[in-house]
Design a protein around this motif. Structure first.
Motif, mmCIF file in Angstrom:
data_model
loop_
_atom_site.group_PDB
_atom_site.id
_atom_site.type_symbol
_atom_site.label_atom_id
_atom_site.label_comp_id
_atom_site.label_asym_id
_atom_site.label_seq_id
_atom_site.Cartn_x
_atom_site.Cartn_y
_atom_site.Cartn_z
ATOM 1 N N GLY A 12 22.302 -1.611 52.516
ATOM 2 C CA GLY A 12 22.711 -0.210 52.415
ATOM 3 C C GLY A 12 24.104 0.027 51.882
ATOM 4 O O GLY A 12 24.613 1.154 51.949
ATOM 5 N N LEU A 92 27.078 -4.610 57.178
ATOM 6 C CA LEU A 92 25.860 -3.818 57.258
ATOM 7 C C LEU A 92 24.680 -4.787 57.306
ATOM 8 O O LEU A 92 24.603 -5.725 56.510
ATOM 9 C CB LEU A 92 25.716 -2.890 56.051
ATOM 10 C CG LEU A 92 26.769 -1.792 55.875
ATOM 11 C CD1 LEU A 92 26.342 -0.847 54.758
ATOM 12 C CD2 LEU A 92 26.996 -1.021 57.163
ATOM 13 N N CYS A 94 20.237 -5.300 58.559
ATOM 14 C CA CYS A 94 18.968 -4.661 58.912
ATOM 15 C C CYS A 94 17.941 -5.727 59.227
ATOM 16 O O CYS A 94 18.111 -6.904 58.888
ATOM 17 C CB CYS A 94 18.473 -3.726 57.810
ATOM 18 S SG CYS A 94 18.018 -4.542 56.267
ATOM 19 N N THR A 169 21.503 -1.024 60.215
ATOM 20 C CA THR A 169 21.000 0.153 59.493
ATOM 21 C C THR A 169 19.476 0.266 59.532
ATOM 22 O O THR A 169 18.905 1.124 58.864
ATOM 23 C CB THR A 169 21.458 0.116 58.018
ATOM 24 O OG1 THR A 169 20.782 -0.961 57.339
ATOM 25 C CG2 THR A 169 22.956 -0.081 57.918
ATOM 26 N N GLN A 172 18.671 3.604 61.429
ATOM 27 C CA GLN A 172 19.606 4.710 61.234
ATOM 28 C C GLN A 172 19.296 5.470 59.952
ATOM 29 O O GLN A 172 18.871 4.876 58.957
ATOM 30 C CB GLN A 172 21.051 4.198 61.149
ATOM 31 C CG GLN A 172 21.682 3.841 62.471
ATOM 32 C CD GLN A 172 23.175 3.584 62.331
ATOM 33 O OE1 GLN A 172 23.663 3.281 61.246
ATOM 34 N NE2 GLN A 172 23.906 3.712 63.413
ATOM 35 N N THR A 177 24.629 6.225 59.268
ATOM 36 C CA THR A 177 25.380 5.042 58.855
ATOM 37 C C THR A 177 26.697 5.433 58.206
ATOM 38 O O THR A 177 27.740 4.816 58.463
ATOM 39 C CB THR A 177 24.545 4.182 57.889
ATOM 40 O OG1 THR A 177 23.321 3.809 58.522
ATOM 41 C CG2 THR A 177 25.301 2.920 57.496
#
Length: 203
Positions: A12, A92, A94, A169, A172, A177
């Motif tokens: 992201g 960041l 995920c 993330t 979110q 974020t």
């Protein structure tokens, strides 16, 4: 100062940066791929050039937000890193399934095929952000000469200088974020960073 926004593919970084520029003053985002040929063999050389860019921006009262696959350890080992007014890092991240879904929605990139290497790099990032001792060979073995790994290679997870903001993330929204990253930048600017030049963090 230099704000490092790191993470593996599809975490992201670009999406967040596009909105951050309208939220945070005196901040210029750049992506590592703006310097050609960012690969495992050139990543550290390119980091040196980004540190130089950050130093030029500092002279104008502007901070650099660097979107990069490079982890904090590579930035700290860069020759001119101690010259920066300050360094702060945010990762960041995920879930692997979400990363796969995001990449599937993109145009295929023949230079960056998605596979187990991408997921392993994401997992290594996750561990490195928490523990500077974790599998240092992953980054050090490829760049043995010229870089100052001894600045941080003996630090422990409890060392106050090793501070990486972790942002998951996966679930979110982009707005959430962006709010989180903007808040992190604001707090660092207000309260400072242990990786400040004035603190001589490399000693």
């Amino acid at each position: 100062m230099l704000f490092l926004l790191s993470g593996a593919a599809a975490s992201g970084k670009k999406t967040v940066a596009r909105q951050l520029i309208n939220r945070v003053d005196s901040l210029v985002p750049h992506h590592e791929n703006e310097i050609p040929a960012t690969t495992g063999q050139t990543r550290m050389a390119n980091m040196e050039r980004w540190v130089d860019t950050a130093l030029d921006l500092e002279a104008q009262g502007i901070d650099l937000l660097l979107l990069a696959a490079s982890p904090l350890g590579e930035l700290l080992a860069s020759p001119r890193a101690p010259d920066l007014a300050g360094i702060a890092a945010c990762l960041l991240d995920c879930h692997d399934h979400e990363r796969s879904r995001r990449i599937a929605r993109r145009e295929p990139d023949p230079n960056w095929t998605f596979g187990m290497d991408t997921l392993c790099w994401a997992a290594w990032h996750r561990m490195h952000a928490i523990d500077p001792q974790w599998e240092q060979r992953v980054i050090r073995d490829a760049f043995r000469e010229h870089y100052a790994w001894d600045r941080w290679c003996h630090w422990t997870p409890e060392d106050p200088r090793w501070r990486v903001k972790l942002v998951d993330t996966t679930t979110q929204s982009v707005t959430e974020t962006v709010d989180t990253v903007a808040g992190w930048i604001t707090r660092v600017r207000l309260h400072g960073t242990p990786l400040a030049r004035a603190a001589a963090w490399w000693e």
